[in-house]
Design a protein around this motif. Structure first.
Motif, mmCIF file in Angstrom:
data_model
loop_
_atom_site.group_PDB
_atom_site.id
_atom_site.type_symbol
_atom_site.label_atom_id
_atom_site.label_comp_id
_atom_site.label_asym_id
_atom_site.label_seq_id
_atom_site.Cartn_x
_atom_site.Cartn_y
_atom_site.Cartn_z
ATOM 1 N N CYS A 43 78.861 -65.166 -36.721
ATOM 2 C CA CYS A 43 77.432 -64.692 -36.488
ATOM 3 C C CYS A 43 76.978 -64.970 -35.277
ATOM 4 N N GLY A 44 77.370 -65.817 -34.196
ATOM 5 C CA GLY A 44 77.006 -66.098 -33.125
ATOM 6 C C GLY A 44 76.180 -67.519 -32.918
ATOM 7 N N GLY A 45 76.457 -68.178 -33.914
ATOM 8 C CA GLY A 45 75.993 -69.639 -33.567
ATOM 9 C C GLY A 45 74.968 -69.960 -34.764
ATOM 10 N N PHE A 46 74.348 -71.031 -34.665
ATOM 11 C CA PHE A 46 73.296 -71.438 -35.684
ATOM 12 C C PHE A 46 71.961 -70.642 -35.620
ATOM 13 N N SER A 47 71.558 -70.364 -34.254
ATOM 14 C CA SER A 47 70.317 -69.459 -34.169
ATOM 15 C C SER A 47 70.468 -68.111 -34.704
ATOM 16 N N ALA A 48 71.643 -67.629 -34.318
ATOM 17 C CA ALA A 48 72.051 -66.072 -34.837
ATOM 18 C C ALA A 48 71.964 -66.202 -36.106
ATOM 19 N N ALA A 72 74.883 -74.473 -51.730
ATOM 20 C CA ALA A 72 74.237 -73.576 -50.851
ATOM 21 C C ALA A 72 75.039 -72.864 -49.824
ATOM 22 N N ILE A 73 76.134 -73.126 -49.509
ATOM 23 C CA ILE A 73 77.215 -72.549 -48.508
ATOM 24 C C ILE A 73 77.739 -71.226 -49.096
ATOM 25 N N PRO A 74 78.203 -71.140 -50.336
ATOM 26 C CA PRO A 74 78.501 -69.779 -50.743
ATOM 27 C C PRO A 74 77.414 -68.845 -50.760
ATOM 28 N N ILE A 75 76.047 -69.407 -51.180
ATOM 29 C CA ILE A 75 74.852 -68.615 -50.846
ATOM 30 C C ILE A 75 74.550 -67.807 -49.486
ATOM 31 N N MET A 76 74.635 -68.877 -48.640
ATOM 32 C CA MET A 76 74.420 -68.562 -47.092
ATOM 33 C C MET A 76 75.370 -67.517 -46.669
ATOM 34 N N ILE A 77 76.513 -67.598 -47.040
ATOM 35 C CA ILE A 77 77.624 -66.669 -46.501
ATOM 36 C C ILE A 77 77.369 -65.221 -47.217
ATOM 37 N N ALA A 78 76.936 -65.490 -48.429
ATOM 38 C CA ALA A 78 76.888 -64.027 -49.013
ATOM 39 C C ALA A 78 75.464 -63.313 -48.538
ATOM 40 N N LEU A 79 74.506 -64.124 -47.937
ATOM 41 C CA LEU A 79 73.252 -63.552 -47.382
ATOM 42 C C LEU A 79 73.878 -63.003 -46.208
ATOM 43 N N VAL A 80 74.596 -63.611 -45.280
ATOM 44 C CA VAL A 80 74.852 -63.018 -43.844
ATOM 45 C C VAL A 80 75.919 -62.156 -43.753
ATOM 46 N N ALA A 81 76.805 -61.827 -44.801
ATOM 47 C CA ALA A 81 77.964 -60.999 -44.757
ATOM 48 C C ALA A 81 77.601 -59.752 -44.493
ATOM 49 N N PRO A 82 76.653 -59.177 -44.980
ATOM 50 C CA PRO A 82 76.418 -57.619 -44.639
ATOM 51 C C PRO A 82 76.217 -57.529 -42.761
ATOM 52 N N ALA A 83 75.460 -58.491 -42.229
ATOM 53 C CA ALA A 83 75.471 -58.374 -40.746
ATOM 54 C C ALA A 83 76.899 -58.953 -40.232
ATOM 55 N N LEU A 84 77.536 -59.557 -40.839
ATOM 56 C CA LEU A 84 78.845 -59.845 -40.153
ATOM 57 C C LEU A 84 79.856 -58.972 -40.275
ATOM 58 N N GLU A 85 79.855 -58.028 -41.278
ATOM 59 C CA GLU A 85 80.653 -57.054 -41.461
ATOM 60 C C GLU A 85 80.294 -55.793 -40.925
ATOM 61 N N GLY A 86 78.991 -55.779 -40.992
ATOM 62 C CA GLY A 86 78.339 -54.449 -40.528
ATOM 63 C C GLY A 86 78.298 -53.473 -41.715
ATOM 64 N N SER A 87 78.720 -53.940 -42.908
ATOM 65 C CA SER A 87 78.274 -53.320 -44.201
ATOM 66 C C SER A 87 78.843 -54.238 -45.323
ATOM 67 N N ILE A 88 78.476 -53.900 -46.691
ATOM 68 C CA ILE A 88 78.724 -54.537 -47.620
ATOM 69 C C ILE A 88 80.179 -54.661 -47.825
ATOM 70 N N VAL A 89 80.904 -55.935 -48.228
ATOM 71 C CA VAL A 89 82.219 -56.239 -47.910
ATOM 72 C C VAL A 89 82.377 -55.459 -49.457
ATOM 73 N N ALA A 90 83.500 -54.620 -49.421
ATOM 74 C CA ALA A 90 84.198 -54.081 -50.618
ATOM 75 C C ALA A 90 85.553 -54.733 -51.356
ATOM 76 N N ALA A 91 85.212 -54.776 -52.603
ATOM 77 C CA ALA A 91 86.339 -55.304 -53.430
ATOM 78 C C ALA A 91 86.396 -54.766 -54.926
ATOM 79 N N ALA A 92 87.701 -54.839 -55.056
ATOM 80 C CA ALA A 92 87.914 -54.194 -56.429
ATOM 81 C C ALA A 92 87.179 -54.900 -57.540
ATOM 82 N N ASP A 93 86.968 -56.201 -57.482
ATOM 83 C CA ASP A 93 86.336 -57.090 -58.397
ATOM 84 C C ASP A 93 85.274 -57.866 -57.734
#
Length: 364
Positions: free
Chosen positions: A200-205, A274-295
């Protein structure tokens, strides 16, 4: 052909089996099997309470829910279960320890009668079984993400491994392996958290992404504060006297250890959860879009597979397996102890200790 990740996961499970077999040599009585001889110190006690509560729902379910819907006031995981453990430490850990219970149903026998205890055990067993089933499904999802197995095959393999692993050493082996699994959890989730922060570019980003993420703690239209209270009350009040927690409190060597373990375990649960929650919140910005998964439950494993190098992903997969194993074996032991101690053995009053141990393992 097995992937390096699948080999790593299976190797990790084999290590748990070995630990269980070694520790099982010290299991000679029913008390050893169900409450670890009531001699567990603070380090192991904290580790087992934290690891037991930190299951597939914390890693897979909550991350998928936040990824799909954002963080809302109805997202009780992980905070509510952490609060549950802290309240248990403040209010009931020491009084329950002093009663020297083996199962939660024993409390009903003490307060009312053995017949009421049997009824309570019969009601509790299905709830622990259902929760164990949810964890085994989570284990299956990890195998699917690291292999070419179909989900049905993966869940079947997971069930066989977990049942055999749990039956070997009982609570004593469960608690010792919980320490290993707790360490693996912290390392594995810490690894993916660190990698995601760097991408994501470090803690500030990352902090900026979190500030712009989908967080809404308002009560939505059509809902009331009573709905919010209900959503938080179920995990807190519904789990504060869970059979799995009572067994761990009874395994502590003193009332002080039982109390401290709940307070420390609950705090650790909130921090690591809190770590999985944090990852889920920043994932769209990281990927550029929502991560798709069959499940939807595959969201976190899919994200980790995309962004972690092989060794780090093995650590992450080991963390997921740790979360699942440490919870499901506790669920199975809770069922086994209620079935054995409160339903079977009252009808076999002259059973010797080896016979009691046989019934305990068979029930598991």
């Amino acid at each position: 052909r097995m992937s390096p990740v699948l080999i790593g996961v299976l190797g990790y499970v084999v290590v748990q089996f070995v630990i269980g077999i070694v520790v099982a040599r010290r299991v000679r009585t029913e008390d050893d099997y169900f409450v670890a001889g009531r001699r567990i110190g603070p380090t192991l006690s904290i580790a087992t309470i934290f690891a037991t509560w930190f299951g597939a729902e914390t890693c897979l379910g909550s991350a998928a829910e936040v990824h799909e819907n954002g963080l809302t006031i109805f997202q009780a995981e992980p905070a509510a279960y952490g609060v549950c453990l802290i309240l248990a430490g403040l209010l009931i850990a020491a009084p329950l320890w002093r009663r020297k219970l083996t199962t939660l149903a024993d409390l009903y026998a003490e307060r009312y009668s053995p017949g009421v205890a049997k009824c309570a055990a019969a009601l509790m067993i299905p709830t622990s079984m259902l929760w164990a089933a949810a964890q085994i499904r989570g284990f299956g999802q990890v195998l699917v993400a690291t292999s070419e197995f179909d989900i049905d095959v993966a869940v079947t393999i997971a069930a066989a491994l977990v049942i055999a692993y749990t039956a070997i050493g009982g609570m004593l082996a469960d608690i010792v392996t919980d320490l290993v699994q707790g360490i693996a959890l912290v390392i594995g989730l810490g690894a993916i958290g660190w990698v995601i922060v760097q991408k994501c570019g470090g803690f500030s980003a990352t902090a900026e992404n979190l500030a712009q993420s989908r967080v809404d703690f308002g009560v939505p239209a059509g809902k009331s504060w009573l709905d919010v209270v209900e959503a938080w009350s179920i995990p807190i009040l519904g789990s504060i006297v869970a059979p799995e927690l009572v067994a761990r409190l009874s395994s502590a060597r003193s009332a002080g250890v039982a109390r401290t373990s709940c307070l420390a375990g609950g705090t650790l649960y909130i921090v690591i959860g809190a770590i999985p929650i944090m990852i889920a919140l920043v994932a769209p910005a990281l990927e550029g879009s929502i991560v798709a998964a069959a499940d939807s439950e595959q969201f976190l494993p899919t994200l980790a597979q995309r962004h972690l190098p092989t060794f780090a992903y093995i650590l992450f997969a080991g963390a997921l397996v740790s979360a699942i194993l440490s919870t499901v074996d506790s669920n199975l032991l809770a069922c086994s102890s209620a079935l054995t101690n409160n339903i079977i053995l009252p009808w076999r009053r002259k059973a010797t200790e080896p016979e009691k141990l046989h019934w305990a393992r068979a029930a598991t």
